[in-house]
Design a protein around this motif. Structure first.
Motif, PDB file in Angstrom:
ATOM      1  N   UNK A   1      46.927  46.340  47.355  1.00 51.21           N
ATOM      2  CA  UNK A   1      46.719  45.971  45.965  1.00 51.21           C
ATOM      3  C   UNK A   1      47.858  45.036  45.382  1.00 51.21           C
ATOM      4  N   UNK A   2      49.135  45.088  45.944  1.00 47.18           N
ATOM      5  CA  UNK A   2      49.966  44.080  45.641  1.00 47.18           C
ATOM      6  C   UNK A   2      49.566  42.723  46.136  1.00 47.18           C
ATOM      7  N   UNK A   3      49.100  42.545  47.214  1.00 49.39           N
ATOM      8  CA  UNK A   3      48.599  41.331  47.749  1.00 49.39           C
ATOM      9  C   UNK A   3      47.620  40.797  46.834  1.00 49.39           C
ATOM     10  N   UNK A   4      46.785  41.669  46.396  1.00 50.61           N
ATOM     11  CA  UNK A   4      45.595  41.285  45.573  1.00 50.61           C
ATOM     12  C   UNK A   4      45.980  40.862  44.194  1.00 50.61           C
ATOM     13  N   UNK A   5      47.027  41.566  43.722  1.00 52.30           N
ATOM     14  CA  UNK A   5      47.440  41.138  42.453  1.00 52.30           C
ATOM     15  C   UNK A   5      48.389  39.884  42.171  1.00 52.30           C
ATOM     16  N   UNK A   6      48.982  39.470  43.712  1.00 54.13           N
ATOM     17  CA  UNK A   6      49.708  38.046  43.866  1.00 54.13           C
ATOM     18  C   UNK A   6      48.684  37.011  43.781  1.00 54.13           C
ATOM     19  N   UNK A   7      47.408  37.452  44.593  1.00 54.97           N
ATOM     20  CA  UNK A   7      46.394  36.315  44.598  1.00 54.97           C
ATOM     21  C   UNK A   7      45.672  36.108  43.254  1.00 54.97           C
ATOM     22  N   UNK A   8      45.404  36.974  42.288  1.00 55.73           N
ATOM     23  CA  UNK A   8      45.000  36.841  41.132  1.00 55.73           C
ATOM     24  C   UNK A   8      45.837  36.052  40.367  1.00 55.73           C
ATOM     25  N   UNK A   9      47.176  36.447  40.327  1.00 55.91           N
ATOM     26  CA  UNK A   9      48.268  35.748  39.433  1.00 55.91           C
ATOM     27  C   UNK A   9      48.417  34.433  39.759  1.00 55.91           C
ATOM     28  N   UNK A  10      48.303  34.059  41.025  1.00 53.93           N
ATOM     29  CA  UNK A  10      48.733  32.631  41.544  1.00 53.93           C
ATOM     30  C   UNK A  10      47.295  31.916  41.824  1.00 53.93           C
ATOM     31  N   UNK A  11      46.097  32.473  41.248  1.00 54.91           N
ATOM     32  CA  UNK A  11      44.745  31.761  41.309  1.00 54.91           C
ATOM     33  C   UNK A  11      44.337  31.610  42.791  1.00 54.91           C
ATOM     34  N   UNK A  12      44.830  32.127  43.744  1.00 59.41           N
ATOM     35  CA  UNK A  12      44.385  32.299  45.203  1.00 59.41           C
ATOM     36  C   UNK A  12      43.149  32.916  45.444  1.00 59.41           C
ATOM     37  N   UNK A  13      42.246  32.228  45.940  1.00 67.51           N
ATOM     38  CA  UNK A  13      40.838  33.106  46.226  1.00 67.51           C
ATOM     39  C   UNK A  13      40.952  33.470  47.619  1.00 67.51           C
ATOM     40  N   UNK A  14      40.884  35.230  47.783  1.00 68.59           N
ATOM     41  CA  UNK A  14      41.034  35.635  48.834  1.00 68.59           C
ATOM     42  C   UNK A  14      39.652  35.584  49.705  1.00 68.59           C
TER      43      UNK A  14
END
Ligand code: NAP
Length: 287
Positions: free
Chosen positions: A274-287
């Motif tokens: 979830x921390x990886x997902x949170x970072x992706x969301x905050x940085x606008x990275x589409x996983x």
């Protein structure tokens, strides 16, 4: 007998390893695209040894996954206001993507006030009232890690939830309540039990899925369990003992989580993921 028993075990370690491998891949992608390393801040107040051990384990998993962990340690005697101030600093820090406040916090501190200082987008441990509200309403959220880990285990073992009777024992805001909501959202019929529940054994006897989150060693007895029921033991009591009497439950159940090696590893792996997902969301990275 041994072979039958093994076939009934839900292997939380194996699934957690896969979840962590997935988190590693997410961290690499975030770094590649945004040039940023996802960061989890852990906040520990006081000198409780068990809490310090849990934080150490979480930090290690975090670093193993290629993320940064930022350690905030506050002395015993820290006030609610001081703790909230520290959390607000982390909330405003763009290099921090997830915030974990290790609990229990020392008694005089208002734990709820501390949790509520975490912004929902950094609430990777799923402790805020906003997150719980989102979970109840089946909206996207970083769900409290133990119930999220449990639902992933149930899915991994293809446990049918639609229309099933699930009995959750325990109503804490981090475990029983979100667990019940997740199961309702998955179309289970849920009975949520607690310390004032009458005739608990007879309620458990009707359950297709039992989630034990009580905090009492070997509390759920084998004789309470319907033949073929799925038993999830979220308990983690001193001496690696769960909330279910494993020896009594293994015969009637169809599947069971061992302690250790069931729910525990999934909780930490979910936090990292979830921390990886949170970072992706905050940085606008589409996983
Ligand atoms: P908690 O906040 O102490 O809540 C315990 C719940 O159990 C309460 O809702 C309580 O009811 C209920 N309860 C107590 N005695 C009962 C009884 N005799 N009959 C029925 N219900 C009863 O604990 P928690 O934080 O939810 O944790 C529960 C367990 O999960 C603990 O063993 C804990 O160590 C474990 N845990 C494991 C992980 C992990 O990663 N594996 C993570 C978190 C927690 P009332 O509300 O009426 O008091």
């Amino acid at each position: 007998m041994e072979a039958i028993n093994k076939a009934k075990l839900m292997d939380g370690r194996a699934l957690a390893r896969r979840l962590l491998a997935g988190a590693v891949a997410k961290v690499e992608k975030i770094h590649e695209i945004a040039g940023v390393t996802p960061t989890l801040a852990t906040v520990l107040v006081g000198d409780d040894r068990a809490s310090a051990t849990y934080v150490r384990m979480k930090r290690k998993r975090c670093e193993d996954a290629g993320m940064k962990s930022l350690r905030v340690e506050l002395p015993l005697g820290t006030t609610t206001e001081e703790l909230v101030e520290e959390i607000e600093k982390l909330a405003a820090d763009e290099s921090v993507h997830g915030i974990l406040v290790q609990h229990p916090v020392p008694k005089p501190i208002d734990k709820r006030a501390a949790f509520e200082a975490i912004p929902v987008e950094k609430d990777v441990d799923g402790v805020t009232s906003s997150t719980l509200g989102r979970v109840i309403l089946n909206m996207p959220a970083f769900v409290s890690c133990t119930p999220k880990g449990i639902i992933q285990l149930l899915d991994e073992y293809h446990v049918e939830l639609d229309g099933a009777h699930a009995v959750v024992i325990g109503r804490s805001p981090i475990l029983g309540r979100p667990m019940a909501s997740i199961l309702i959202n998955r179309h289970a019929t849920v009975t949520l039990c607690h310390s004032r529940t009458r005739s608990l054994p007879s309620i458990v006897r009707h359950a297709d899925v039992i989630i034990a989150a009580v905090g009492k060693p070997r509390f759920v007895q084998g004789g309470w369990i319907k033949v073929g029921a799925v038993v999830i033991d979220a308990g983690y009591n001193e001496g690696n003992i769960g909330d279910v009497d494993f020896d009594g439950a293994i015969e009637p159940c169809s599947l069971i989580t061992p302690v250790p090696g069931g729910v525990g590893p999934m909780t930490i792996a979910t936090l990292i993921d979830q921390t990886a997902d949170a970072a992706a969301l905050q940085l606008g990275v589409d996983l």
